[in-house]
Design an enzyme around this catalytic site. Structure first.
Site, mmCIF file in Angstrom:
data_model
loop_
_atom_site.group_PDB
_atom_site.id
_atom_site.type_symbol
_atom_site.label_atom_id
_atom_site.label_comp_id
_atom_site.label_asym_id
_atom_site.label_seq_id
_atom_site.Cartn_x
_atom_site.Cartn_y
_atom_site.Cartn_z
ATOM 1 N N ASP A 36 -38.309 -101.851 16.902
ATOM 2 C CA ASP A 36 -39.623 -102.046 17.510
ATOM 3 C C ASP A 36 -39.436 -102.875 18.767
ATOM 4 O O ASP A 36 -38.323 -103.362 19.048
ATOM 5 C CB ASP A 36 -40.582 -102.729 16.532
ATOM 6 C CG ASP A 36 -42.014 -102.206 16.665
ATOM 7 O OD1 ASP A 36 -42.499 -102.134 17.802
ATOM 8 O OD2 ASP A 36 -42.637 -101.879 15.627
ATOM 9 N N ASP A 78 -36.632 -100.255 22.943
ATOM 10 C CA ASP A 78 -37.593 -99.299 23.474
ATOM 11 C C ASP A 78 -37.050 -97.915 23.163
ATOM 12 O O ASP A 78 -35.892 -97.606 23.503
ATOM 13 C CB ASP A 78 -37.714 -99.514 24.991
ATOM 14 C CG ASP A 78 -38.741 -98.602 25.649
ATOM 15 O OD1 ASP A 78 -38.943 -97.466 25.161
ATOM 16 O OD2 ASP A 78 -39.326 -99.016 26.665
ATOM 17 N N CYS A 104 -41.655 -93.402 13.894
ATOM 18 C CA CYS A 104 -43.067 -93.776 13.840
ATOM 19 C C CYS A 104 -43.565 -94.406 15.135
ATOM 20 O O CYS A 104 -44.769 -94.638 15.282
ATOM 21 C CB CYS A 104 -43.318 -94.752 12.685
ATOM 22 S SG CYS A 104 -43.237 -94.004 11.052
ATOM 23 N N SER A 170 -49.275 -85.599 14.662
ATOM 24 C CA SER A 170 -50.659 -85.999 14.435
ATOM 25 C C SER A 170 -51.484 -84.725 14.287
ATOM 26 O O SER A 170 -51.098 -83.654 14.783
ATOM 27 C CB SER A 170 -51.186 -86.807 15.628
ATOM 28 O OG SER A 170 -52.602 -86.924 15.594
ATOM 29 N N TYR A 183 -51.893 -87.223 24.582
ATOM 30 C CA TYR A 183 -51.532 -87.483 23.189
ATOM 31 C C TYR A 183 -51.320 -86.176 22.433
ATOM 32 O O TYR A 183 -50.323 -85.995 21.733
ATOM 33 C CB TYR A 183 -52.625 -88.318 22.530
ATOM 34 C CG TYR A 183 -52.312 -88.736 21.111
ATOM 35 C CD1 TYR A 183 -51.288 -89.640 20.850
ATOM 36 C CD2 TYR A 183 -53.052 -88.243 20.038
ATOM 37 C CE1 TYR A 183 -50.998 -90.033 19.553
ATOM 38 C CE2 TYR A 183 -52.772 -88.639 18.742
ATOM 39 C CZ TYR A 183 -51.741 -89.529 18.501
ATOM 40 O OH TYR A 183 -51.461 -89.913 17.210
ATOM 41 N N LYS A 187 -47.756 -84.854 20.784
ATOM 42 C CA LYS A 187 -47.623 -84.615 19.348
ATOM 43 C C LYS A 187 -47.428 -83.128 19.045
ATOM 44 O O LYS A 187 -46.727 -82.760 18.096
ATOM 45 C CB LYS A 187 -48.849 -85.159 18.616
ATOM 46 C CG LYS A 187 -48.979 -86.686 18.698
ATOM 47 C CD LYS A 187 -47.748 -87.386 18.152
ATOM 48 C CE LYS A 187 -47.944 -88.896 18.062
ATOM 49 N NZ LYS A 187 -46.776 -89.588 17.459
ATOM 50 N N PHE A 216 -55.669 -92.748 10.024
ATOM 51 C CA PHE A 216 -55.047 -93.719 9.126
ATOM 52 C C PHE A 216 -55.363 -95.150 9.532
ATOM 53 O O PHE A 216 -55.689 -95.430 10.690
ATOM 54 C CB PHE A 216 -53.522 -93.520 9.117
ATOM 55 C CG PHE A 216 -53.048 -92.567 8.053
ATOM 56 C CD1 PHE A 216 -52.297 -93.015 6.976
ATOM 57 C CD2 PHE A 216 -53.380 -91.229 8.111
ATOM 58 C CE1 PHE A 216 -51.875 -92.147 5.986
ATOM 59 C CE2 PHE A 216 -52.967 -90.334 7.137
ATOM 60 C CZ PHE A 216 -52.205 -90.803 6.056
ATOM 61 N N THR A 218 -54.234 -98.149 10.813
ATOM 62 C CA THR A 218 -53.118 -98.622 11.619
ATOM 63 C C THR A 218 -53.594 -99.808 12.453
ATOM 64 O O THR A 218 -54.802 -100.061 12.548
ATOM 65 C CB THR A 218 -52.611 -97.513 12.557
ATOM 66 O OG1 THR A 218 -53.673 -97.150 13.453
ATOM 67 C CG2 THR A 218 -52.165 -96.285 11.766
#
Length: 277
Positions: A36, A78, A104, A170, A183, A187, A216, A218
């Protein structure tokens, strides 16, 4: 493939879906490398997992550097950086056989083609593509290289396997809403590359599967007012609520253990089909 005694690398591993998956795999006996950003809670989460007590594993494979008992390690990186992700892969290999990778990491920056402030800046579109798509591919290619260098693991039901790569798409890949061109494109591309990569890596005994979550719980969702969260949850046919990270993690663990899951994108969404907005 058995989870116990393996090493798992999880991007976006400090929070949300990634953290839930890391906890699930760690509790099942895998060592986990949390990848992360430097400013994330990755180091604290790794310390929390380790403090909770390790799960004693079977003897490590021949040539493995892993000691009895699993560990959690944080590697700041990264996903778009070749050098930083290679360092994370190297850290995973140092713990033992890298057999599980879960992608993820991602962002969901909204932006209409023609918004209130004018045309969507190209750099904003590119940033989403770079992180969600190119970053995912970067992790796939470097981790796959490490996986194919390992000896196959033989499981009771599945036969020989070297590893499993799980990506996160997604439902926006299929039901993209207004304001989601970048986005949805990113995805959708993750979904589209799942099968060709699975076909290629099949000869090396590596499976590739993608999960397409719906709405979800998140960190991004947590920033919305409770009323907004409840409204979104009510749009899900059944169960009428937001998905829980533990449910994503449960599916990820099942994918690892079920050798017949390969080259597929699985919707995890309570049957929701997103409207235009």
């Amino acid at each position: 493939m058995d989870i116990k005694g393996t090493v798992a690398l999880i991007t976006g591993g400090a929070s949300g879906l990634g953290a839930a998956t890391a906890r699930r795999l760690f509790d099942a006996g895998a060592s986990v490398v949390l990848v992360d950003l430097p400013g994330s809670a990755g180091a604290a989460f790794a310390a929390e997992l380790n403090a909770g007590g390790t799960v004693r594993t079977a003897a490590p494979e021949a040539g493995s550097a892993m000691q009895p008992g699993n560990r959690a390690v944080f590697v700041p990186a990264d996903v778009t950086s070749e050098d930083q992700i290679q360092a994370a892969v190297d850290a995973a290999v140092a713990l033992g056989p890298l057999r599980i990778v879960v992608n993820c990491a991602g962002i969901a920056t909204p932006g209409k083609v023609l918004g209130r402030e004018g045309v969507l800046p190209l750099e904003k579109f590119n940033r989403v593509i770079q992180i969600n798509l190119v970053g995912t591919f970067n992790v796939i290619r470097l981790s796959a290289a490490a996986m194919v260098a390992t000896e196959p693991a033989v499981t009771e039901l599945g036969g020989p396997e070297r590893g499993v790569i799980i990506n996160t798409a997604s439902v926006a890949a299929f039901d993209g809403q207004i304001g989601q061109p970048a986005y949805a494109a990113s995805k959708g591309a993750v979904h589209a590359m799942t099968l060709p990569i699975a076909r290629e890596l099949a000869r090396s005994l590596v499976r590739v599967v993608t999960i397409a979550p719906g709405i979800f719980e998140t960190p991004m969702m947590a920033g919305l007012p409770q009323e907004a969260q409840d409204s979104l949850g009510q749009q899900v046919p059944h169960p009428s609520r937001l998905g829980r990270p533990a449910e994503y993690a449960h599916l990820a663990a099942h994918i690892v253990e079920n050798a017949m899951l390969n080259g597929e994108t699985i919707r995890l969404d309570g049957a929701i089909r997103m409207g235009p907005k």
